[in-house]
Design a protein around this motif. Structure first.
Motif: not given
Length: 403
Positions: A282-307
């Motif tokens: 549980e603690e490891k998973a929560l830490h990983i989820l928290e880490t994902t919140t830092l990924r906001k650039s296109l290079e780190e998120s690869t998000i290009v649409d809104c779906g």
């Protein structure tokens, strides 16, 4: 005016624009991720706003789809499409006392579902959207009413156990059989191992004495721990796929999305940790989820649409659900950020209501995708409604609900 109030007002405006579009755009497919999902979005909007007009319209269209079902036009029945898709959405509406269907209706679907489910198992297809795991999810909701449910679920449990025993994971990318030259293990939530774990967790409550269920869960959890990037301060934790016997170095870079990547994997591992009382997991998973919140650039998120599938609205919704689940302010901030990005990206002059899917042009499906639920405006609207009205009820479609 505060930023939160302004964001809410802007989402309300865009949400109403999409609702007006969905009211006119009926759609005719039999997919949970296309027209059927859009109809459910109308139903939920009516429930959220206490407006029976939209409840009635959505239900009428779902009932029309059921009445006018043309089996000659459906070439596969799975969680994502066909009779099973109709059974999933009809069962949801009946459980919520919004429609009333007789037993014979579901009995027909159960007979088709078990035939396709057994076919999928025989062909090593454990996909969620297009394979046996999705059939298992459907039958997990029918266990009290359906003889086929118990038969199939026990066959699925045996098949998963056989492919996870002794710590050797042999659940490969079955829904694209023949397209891959090598056996490939997918780690994403849409097509890979996380939904197998989620279904096993659900079955652990249905069959609490079935050792094979728990042994398979443990084997899959051990596997994810074995492939986790253990580098200090890692931003990426799991590879999107693993090719059997490949000599290439593991690539940990992955999407920030519902369909693939750390966000979906860690979401399921957090659920597993909590349900099974595995505090370390549980603690490891929560830490990983928290880490994902830092990924906001296109290079780190690869998000290009809104779906929902691989865009901003899906990411925003998952963080919104995580905030409701954990009360962790990092997830609230991330959810707000990605909802704001959904609005900012939803202004494309060539898109549907401003929402554009660049890579869909290669498949020639952009207009259909943008009008649909999984990748288009219907799902964006459902995500907006979760933000506006705290209604998370619809996201069983994405297997994000917790049993």
């Amino acid at each position: 005016m505060s930023q939160d109030i302004l964001l809410k007002e802007n989402i309300e405006k865009k949400n109403q624009e999409i609702i007006d579009f969905l009211e006119k755009f009926e759609g005719k497919d039999y997919s949970l991720y296309g027209s059927l999902g859009n109809h459910l979005t109308l139903v939920n909007y009516g429930l959220n706003t206490n407006n029976p007009k939209y409840v009635d319209l959505g239900i009428e269209r779902i009932q029309d789809a059921i009445s006018n079902l043309d089996l000659s036009k459906i070439h596969m029945h799975a969680y994502s499409q066909g009779l099973v898709s109709i059974g999933v959405i009809a069962g949801y509406l009946q459980d919520h006392e919004l429609i009333q269907l007789d037993d014979e209706f579901f009995e027909v679907i159960d007979k088709v579902a078990i035939q396709y489910g057994q076919f999928f198992i025989k062909n090593d297809n454990f996909d969620y959207l297009h394979g046996s795991t999705g059939i298992g999810i459907y039958f997990s909701t029918r266990i009290k009413e359906s003889e086929e449910a118990g038969i199939f679920l026990n066959e699925w449990i045996d098949a998963v156990y056989d492919r996870t025993k002794n710590g050797e994971i042999r659940i490969y990318d079955g829904h694209q059989s023949g397209e891959n030259e090598a056996d490939t293990i997918i780690t994403g939530l849409a097509h890979g191992l996380p939904p197998v774990i989620k279904l096993l967790l659900r079955l652990a409550k249905i069959y609490p004495d079935n050792k094979k269920v728990f042994d398979s869960i443990d084997a899959l959890l051990d596997f994810f721990e074995s492939i986790r990037n253990k580098a200090e301060n890692a931003k990426f934790h799991y590879p999107q796929m693993i090719v059997k016997d490949s000599k290439e170095e593991t690539r940990y870079i992955n999407r920030l999305a519902w369909c693939y990547g750390d966000l979906g994997v860690a979401y399921v591992l957090l659920e597993a940790g909590q349900q099974l009382g595995k505090k370390d997991l549980e603690e490891k998973a929560l830490h990983i989820l928290e880490t994902t919140t830092l990924r906001k650039s296109l290079e780190e998120s690869t998000i290009v649409d809104c779906g929902l599938c691989h865009g901003t609205a899906g990411v925003a919704h998952i963080y919104n659900r995580l905030y409701k689940w954990t009360n962790n302010e990092l997830f609230k901030e991330a959810s707000t950020y990605w909802y704001d990005m959904t609005l900012k990206m939803g202004v494309h002059k060539d898109g549907t209501l401003g929402f554009f899917i660049p890579n869909a042009d290669e498949r020639g499906t952009r207009e259909d995708d943008e009008a649909g639920f999984l990748m288009g405006v219907g799902g964006i609207c459902a995500s907006f409604q979760s933000y506006l009205y705290d209604n998370l009820d619809w996201d069983y479609i994405l297997f994000l609900d917790q049993a």
